[in-house]
Scaffold this motif. Structure first.
Motif, PDB file in Angstrom:
ATOM      1  N   UNK A 135       0.796  -1.238  -0.051  1.00  0.00           N
ATOM      2  CA  UNK A 135      -0.135  -0.237   0.091  1.00  0.00           C
ATOM      3  C   UNK A 135       0.852   1.317   0.088  1.00  0.00           C
ATOM      4  N   UNK A 136       1.941   1.226   0.779  1.00  0.00           N
ATOM      5  CA  UNK A 136       2.808   2.297   0.984  1.00  0.00           C
ATOM      6  C   UNK A 136       3.413   2.522  -0.567  1.00  0.00           C
ATOM      7  N   UNK A 137       3.900   1.462  -1.074  1.00  0.00           N
ATOM      8  CA  UNK A 137       4.593   1.610  -2.310  1.00  0.00           C
ATOM      9  C   UNK A 137       3.494   2.196  -3.440  1.00  0.00           C
ATOM     10  N   UNK A 138       2.286   1.883  -3.349  1.00  0.00           N
ATOM     11  CA  UNK A 138       1.541   2.307  -4.586  1.00  0.00           C
ATOM     12  C   UNK A 138       1.058   3.609  -4.326  1.00  0.00           C
ATOM     13  N   UNK A 139       0.797   4.055  -2.773  1.00  0.00           N
ATOM     14  CA  UNK A 139       0.415   5.254  -2.675  1.00  0.00           C
ATOM     15  C   UNK A 139       1.574   6.578  -2.950  1.00  0.00           C
ATOM     16  N   UNK A 140       2.829   5.985  -2.878  1.00  0.00           N
ATOM     17  CA  UNK A 140       3.784   6.905  -3.142  1.00  0.00           C
ATOM     18  C   UNK A 140       3.780   7.156  -4.848  1.00  0.00           C
ATOM     19  N   UNK A 141       3.132   6.003  -5.404  1.00  0.00           N
ATOM     20  CA  UNK A 141       3.068   6.224  -6.824  1.00  0.00           C
ATOM     21  C   UNK A 141       1.696   7.024  -7.423  1.00  0.00           C
ATOM     22  N   UNK A 142       0.999   7.240  -6.347  1.00  0.00           N
ATOM     23  CA  UNK A 142      -0.064   7.998  -6.622  1.00  0.00           C
ATOM     24  C   UNK A 142      -1.342   6.938  -6.914  1.00  0.00           C
ATOM     25  N   UNK A 143      -1.211   5.801  -6.487  1.00  0.00           N
ATOM     26  CA  UNK A 143      -2.115   4.785  -7.080  1.00  0.00           C
ATOM     27  C   UNK A 143      -2.862   4.667  -5.881  1.00  0.00           C
ATOM     28  N   UNK A 144      -4.094   4.612  -6.162  1.00  0.00           N
ATOM     29  CA  UNK A 144      -5.129   4.088  -4.778  1.00  0.00           C
ATOM     30  C   UNK A 144      -5.165   2.713  -4.322  1.00  0.00           C
ATOM     31  N   UNK A 145      -4.981   2.618  -3.186  1.00  0.00           N
ATOM     32  CA  UNK A 145      -5.227   1.324  -2.738  1.00  0.00           C
ATOM     33  C   UNK A 145      -5.653   1.267  -1.476  1.00  0.00           C
ATOM     34  N   UNK A 146      -6.879   0.162  -1.243  1.00  0.00           N
ATOM     35  CA  UNK A 146      -7.473  -0.094  -0.078  1.00  0.00           C
ATOM     36  C   UNK A 146      -7.182  -1.422   0.552  1.00  0.00           C
ATOM     37  N   UNK A 147      -6.939  -1.375   1.887  1.00  0.00           N
ATOM     38  CA  UNK A 147      -6.608  -2.667   2.439  1.00  0.00           C
ATOM     39  C   UNK A 147      -7.969  -3.428   2.752  1.00  0.00           C
ATOM     40  N   UNK A 148      -8.469  -4.527   2.527  1.00  0.00           N
ATOM     41  CA  UNK A 148      -9.854  -5.028   2.794  1.00  0.00           C
ATOM     42  C   UNK A 148      -9.572  -5.990   4.059  1.00  0.00           C
ATOM     43  N   UNK A 149     -10.242  -5.611   5.027  1.00  0.00           N
ATOM     44  CA  UNK A 149     -10.331  -6.155   6.494  1.00  0.00           C
ATOM     45  C   UNK A 149     -11.135  -7.299   6.288  1.00  0.00           C
ATOM     46  N   UNK A 150     -10.407  -8.448   6.240  1.00  0.00           N
ATOM     47  CA  UNK A 150     -11.192  -9.745   6.413  1.00  0.00           C
ATOM     48  C   UNK A 150     -11.207 -10.351   7.922  1.00  0.00           C
ATOM     49  N   UNK A 151     -10.532  -9.957   8.790  1.00  0.00           N
ATOM     50  CA  UNK A 151     -10.510 -10.291  10.236  1.00  0.00           C
ATOM     51  C   UNK A 151     -10.244  -9.492  11.215  1.00  0.00           C
ATOM     52  N   UNK A 152     -10.262  -9.751  12.424  1.00  0.00           N
ATOM     53  CA  UNK A 152      -9.638  -8.914  13.441  1.00  0.00           C
ATOM     54  C   UNK A 152      -8.140  -8.724  13.502  1.00  0.00           C
ATOM     55  N   UNK A 153      -7.461  -7.579  13.494  1.00  0.00           N
ATOM     56  CA  UNK A 153      -5.976  -7.524  13.337  1.00  0.00           C
ATOM     57  C   UNK A 153      -5.522  -7.572  14.747  1.00  0.00           C
ATOM     58  N   UNK A 154      -6.241  -7.816  15.770  1.00  0.00           N
ATOM     59  CA  UNK A 154      -5.801  -7.577  17.174  1.00  0.00           C
ATOM     60  C   UNK A 154      -5.145  -6.247  17.524  1.00  0.00           C
ATOM     61  N   UNK A 155      -4.890  -6.248  19.160  1.00  0.00           N
ATOM     62  CA  UNK A 155      -4.029  -5.173  19.464  1.00  0.00           C
ATOM     63  C   UNK A 155      -2.838  -4.628  19.029  1.00  0.00           C
ATOM     64  N   UNK A 156      -2.187  -5.900  18.787  1.00  0.00           N
ATOM     65  CA  UNK A 156      -0.424  -5.639  18.617  1.00  0.00           C
ATOM     66  C   UNK A 156      -0.474  -5.241  16.922  1.00  0.00           C
ATOM     67  N   UNK A 157      -1.192  -5.964  16.208  1.00  0.00           N
ATOM     68  CA  UNK A 157      -0.896  -5.649  14.862  1.00  0.00           C
ATOM     69  C   UNK A 157      -1.670  -4.356  14.468  1.00  0.00           C
ATOM     70  N   UNK A 158      -2.676  -3.854  14.989  1.00  0.00           N
ATOM     71  CA  UNK A 158      -3.349  -2.733  14.546  1.00  0.00           C
ATOM     72  C   UNK A 158      -2.437  -1.558  14.879  1.00  0.00           C
ATOM     73  N   UNK A 159      -1.623  -1.617  15.673  1.00  0.00           N
ATOM     74  CA  UNK A 159      -0.643  -0.538  15.891  1.00  0.00           C
ATOM     75  C   UNK A 159       0.090   0.156  14.757  1.00  0.00           C
TER      76      UNK A 159
END
Ligand code: MN
Length: 322
Positions: free
Chosen positions: A36-60
């Motif tokens: 996503x970061x690489x795409x955004x830097x190239x002005x390409x839109x990008x959505x992360x699709x949330x398919x599960x709970x990320x939990x406390x640690x990874x959400x950070x």
């Protein structure tokens, strides 16, 4: 691995959905965020699709990222899957809405090349390492945040550089990530030193259930749905439990099972890649790596557990007689 140009593939469209596997881990999240970061830097839109709970640690690690719930995503956009050995690992909602994903970036030996474009390298310790190698090889400059999420994936999937999947390349890439500003101790603390008390309550039960058999070569343990309810632990807090089964002296293969009300989840680890945990998992419809694999099946009972232990011991015996 064939010669792929990751950046060229990523530049084909102007907008994407990006997804990892359900029961997300550090590699799956780190790889999604890096893409996503690489795409955004190239002005390409990008959505992360949330398919599960990320939990406390990874959400950070998500910051300001555009995350959309699985129920509202636009299935007309090309889909990029990361760290998924099989397309069905993206979860039912996404799996049902896409025929063929656009791009599949992964490092599981059991990956069945399910996308239009497949970038797969089983020799890579993590999907994040594979992405980092391709970006660096293609001369893509990326920022500290991208370096951090790539490091997250590399650190977690190599089990803090303890697995034999850790190679010279892993270390060389980490060196470059550090040059880009990654603070190793900071990411370590963010991931491994934010445990909850509930996790340790669940771990108590897991340790209590540990059993060693087949002359000390196999070790298994389990928790059940009531253990999660009674301890209040999150599902993702079992991350790493399976490693205890393998750490006892003499144990060659270890397994950790979660018996839930609607499904059973199993994680497998072995001392050596020769023990082919990926092939053992395949018998149950799962997959993974030679020394780290897993599967998810329907609800099971105690009878299954005894049978499972016997099959695990048999798998090992077969390897020694072959
Ligand atoms: Mn991975």
């Amino acid at each position: 691995m064939e010669n792929v140009k990751l950046v060229e593939l990523l530049s084909k469209h102007r907008e994407y959905n990006v997804v990892g596997h359900v029961r997300p881990d550090g590699d799956c999240v780190g790889s999604q965020l890096a893409v996503c970061n690489v795409l955004t830097a190239k002005n390409i839109r990008c959505h992360i699709v949330k398919n599960d709970d990320y939990g406390n640690i990874l959400s950070a690690f998500f910051d300001e990222h555009d995350v959309i719930d699985c129920k509202d995503f636009d299935a007309k956009l090309p889909l990029i899957c990361v760290d998924c050995s099989n397309f069905n690992r993206v979860g039912n909602e996404i799996f049902a809405k896409y025929e063929t994903p656009y791009l599949n970036i992964d490092h599981h030996i059991s990956n069945n090349s399910f996308a239009e474009h497949n970038v797969i390298d089983p020799d890579s310790s993590s999907t994040a390492q594979l992405i980092a190698r391709l970006l660096l090889g293609e001369g893509v400059d990326f920022d500290k945040k991208t370096a951090e999420v790539l490091y997250l994936g590399i650190m977690t999937d190599s089990n803090r550089f303890a697995y034999d999947t850790t190679t010279m390349e892993t270390v060389q890439i980490v060196e470059v990530l550090m040059e880009k500003g990654v603070c190793i101790s900071e990411i370590y603390r963010k991931v491994y030193e934010r445990d909850s008390l509930q996790k340790y309550r669940l771990l108590e039960r897991f340790l209590h259930n540990m059993a060693v058999f087949d002359g000390g070569r196999c070790c298994t343990s389990f928790v059940v749905d009531d253990d999660f309810r009674e301890t209040n632990a999150e599902l993702l807090e079992t991350e790493g439990f399976v490693n205890y089964t393998r750490k006892i002296d003499g144990v060659m293969v270890g397994a950790f099972l979660e018996f839930h009300d609607s499904y059973t989840k199993c994680s497998l680890r072995s001392e050596s890649a020769d023990f082919r945990m990926d092939l053992f998992a395949k018998q149950f419809g799962g997959g993974g790596h030679p020394a780290a694999a897993g599967f998810v099946i329907g609800k099971q009972d105690a009878k299954f557990y005894a049978k499972f232990q016997e099959e695990l011991a048999q798998h090992l015996r077969k390897i020694f007689t072959d």
